[in-house]
Motif scaffolding. Structure first.
Motif, PDB file in Angstrom:
ATOM      1  N   PRO A 133      -7.159  -1.992  -8.506  1.00 31.12           N
ATOM      2  CA  PRO A 133      -7.618  -3.158  -7.602  1.00 31.12           C
ATOM      3  C   PRO A 133      -7.259  -4.143  -7.941  1.00 31.12           C
ATOM      4  CG  PRO A 133      -9.478  -1.765  -8.058  1.00 31.12           C
ATOM      5  CD  PRO A 133      -8.280  -1.506  -9.023  1.00 31.12           C
ATOM      6  N   THR A 134      -6.937  -4.856  -9.127  1.00 32.97           N
ATOM      7  CA  THR A 134      -6.567  -5.693  -9.980  1.00 32.97           C
ATOM      8  C   THR A 134      -5.314  -6.146  -9.202  1.00 32.97           C
ATOM      9  OG1 THR A 134      -8.439  -6.550 -11.797  1.00 32.97           O
ATOM     10  CG2 THR A 134      -6.042  -7.512 -11.436  1.00 32.97           C
ATOM     11  N   LEU A 154     -14.253   2.506  -7.570  1.00 32.43           N
ATOM     12  CA  LEU A 154     -12.729   1.785  -7.330  1.00 32.43           C
ATOM     13  C   LEU A 154     -11.398   1.604  -7.761  1.00 32.43           C
ATOM     14  CD1 LEU A 154     -11.869   0.024  -4.677  1.00 32.43           C
ATOM     15  CD2 LEU A 154     -12.877  -1.446  -6.129  1.00 32.43           C
ATOM     16  N   THR A 155     -11.573   1.473  -9.452  1.00 37.83           N
ATOM     17  CA  THR A 155     -10.554   1.802 -10.095  1.00 37.83           C
ATOM     18  C   THR A 155      -9.962   3.140 -10.123  1.00 37.83           C
ATOM     19  OG1 THR A 155     -11.291  -0.361 -10.935  1.00 37.83           O
ATOM     20  CG2 THR A 155      -9.580   1.506 -12.146  1.00 37.83           C
ATOM     21  N   LYS A 156     -10.439   4.262  -9.764  1.00 33.77           N
ATOM     22  CA  LYS A 156      -9.894   5.463 -10.021  1.00 33.77           C
ATOM     23  C   LYS A 156      -9.724   6.034  -9.075  1.00 33.77           C
ATOM     24  CE  LYS A 156     -11.781  10.503 -10.961  1.00 33.77           C
ATOM     25  NZ  LYS A 156     -12.563  10.918 -11.697  1.00 33.77           N
ATOM     26  N   GLN A 157      -9.889   5.422  -7.447  1.00 29.17           N
ATOM     27  CA  GLN A 157      -9.949   6.051  -6.434  1.00 29.17           C
ATOM     28  C   GLN A 157      -8.987   4.974  -6.058  1.00 29.17           C
ATOM     29  OE1 GLN A 157     -13.208   6.500  -2.869  1.00 29.17           O
ATOM     30  NE2 GLN A 157     -14.356   6.053  -4.470  1.00 29.17           N
ATOM     31  N   TYR A 199       0.762  -1.139   0.099  1.00 25.31           N
ATOM     32  CA  TYR A 199       0.101  -0.680   0.243  1.00 25.31           C
ATOM     33  C   TYR A 199       0.811   1.683   0.186  1.00 25.31           C
ATOM     34  CZ  TYR A 199      -3.729  -3.890   1.877  1.00 25.31           C
ATOM     35  OH  TYR A 199      -4.383  -4.711   1.512  1.00 25.31           O
ATOM     36  N   LEU A 200       2.091   1.552   0.571  1.00 26.38           N
ATOM     37  CA  LEU A 200       2.762   2.493   0.549  1.00 26.38           C
ATOM     38  C   LEU A 200       3.793   2.038  -0.620  1.00 26.38           C
ATOM     39  CD1 LEU A 200       3.344   2.420   4.831  1.00 26.38           C
ATOM     40  CD2 LEU A 200       1.874   4.290   3.412  1.00 26.38           C
ATOM     41  N   ASN A 244      -6.049   6.735  -7.312  1.00 24.04           N
ATOM     42  CA  ASN A 244      -5.479   8.066  -7.166  1.00 24.04           C
ATOM     43  C   ASN A 244      -4.683   7.839  -5.358  1.00 24.04           C
ATOM     44  OD1 ASN A 244      -6.461   9.443  -8.838  1.00 24.04           O
ATOM     45  ND2 ASN A 244      -8.483   9.897  -8.097  1.00 24.04           N
ATOM     46  N   ARG A 245      -4.896   6.596  -4.439  1.00 21.92           N
ATOM     47  CA  ARG A 245      -4.593   6.478  -3.397  1.00 21.92           C
ATOM     48  C   ARG A 245      -3.150   5.701  -3.898  1.00 21.92           C
ATOM     49  NH1 ARG A 245      -6.579   5.809   1.438  1.00 21.92           N
ATOM     50  NH2 ARG A 245      -5.356   4.724   3.775  1.00 21.92           N
TER      51      ARG A 245
END
Length: 284
Positions: free
Chosen positions: A216-217, A204-207, A107-108, A210-211
């Motif tokens: 997601p995949t 979901l893909t867009k967010q 995630y980071l 961005n994050r």
């Protein structure tokens, strides 16, 4: 000498200084790799992710990640590498909380941005490591202490970084991260998570992009492979037992998926990275 090896020839610890030609083509190391960049900038690629960096910064990669650096400018760096047999980040997690923060975190960004004062600190520590490695008989005790200092400082900076604090502000993506940690073994489609979050798959893909800078995949696949790597490195479970624990239909399908994602078989990953001392602690 700027490296020390085990009796069987395995690299335990090494430090190399580089200028300009730094990881300009994809490579997979069987050891933990830490790149301290004191001058320059570029784009760091690690498996699925990529991000721009500018010195001073420290970049991290776990064993067998596919990494390379592109579009570099005036790079000056020191590459520090160590094997899990020399310093086990899981065994020392109470002293240095770098496992899941600097390494093995999907995630980071695997980086630590430095201030001028912090840059001076890392310059001194790497110089101390280099000096010890040049001794006729380098002290592994001293080298482990210096490596631990390097990693502990990096973890401390990362824990207090603006990047990590920023991640607390997106409730929807925080929820997705929780859902992924709870369901990655059974839910493998972005649509499954979009439904649980009451948003569209496109949203979901867009967010996610961005994050986390990933789809997601990608996150779903990375989380599953990360768990596989943990089992291979931190346990003595057989490949068949690991496949069963990860809910694959059999060990052959697990091996195919693992090799597609990592470019090597589970057996080769375990052979090159070794099995952690942690694998035997539960037996004592």
């Amino acid at each position: 000498m700027n490296r020390i090896y085990s009796d069987n020839g395995t690299l335990l610890l090494g430090l190399e200084s580089e200028k300009n030609q730094l990881l300009d083509s994809p490579v997979q190391f069987s050891v933990y790799t830490v790149i301290f960049i004191s001058e320059g900038e570029g784009i760091y690629h690690a498996d699925f992710a990529s991000f721009a960096f500018k010195a001073p910064v420290v970049l991290f990669s776990t064993p067998q990640q596919c990494i390379y650096i592109r579009e570099t400018k005036k790079i000056s760096s020191a590459t520090l590498q160590f094997h899990g047999d020399f310093y086990c980040i899981e065994f020392h997690r109470n002293e240095v909380a770098c496992n899941g923060l600097l390494f093995n975190n999907i995630y980071l960004e695997p980086s630590v941005k430095l201030t001028d004062d912090q840059h001076s600190f890392y310059t001194q520590v790497t110089a101390n490591i280099a000096e010890e490695l040049l001794q006729k008989e380098p002290s592994e005790i001293v080298l482990r202490a210096l490596l631990q200092l390097f990693l502990a400082k990096s973890s401390s900076i990362k824990l207090n970084s603006s990047e990590r604090l920023q991640l607390k502000k997106d409730e929807k993506m925080d929820h997705f991260r929780i859902l992924l940690e709870e369901n990655f073994l059974t839910l493998h489609k972005p649509g499954d998570y979009a439904s649980l979050l009451s948003i569209t798959p496109n949203s979901l893909t867009k967010q996610c992009n961005n994050r986390f800078g990933k789809t997601p995949t990608q996150l779903i696949q990375e989380r599953l492979i990360l768990e596989a790597k943990k089992h291979l490195h931190l346990t003595r479970l057989s490949i068949k037992e690991i496949a069963f624990a990860l809910k694959f239909q059999d060990e052959y399908y697990f091996s195919r998926v693992f090799k597609k994602m990592t470019k090597m078989s589970p057996q080769m990953f375990r052979k090159t990275t070794g099995i952690s001392i942690v694998a035997d602690l539960s037996k004592e």
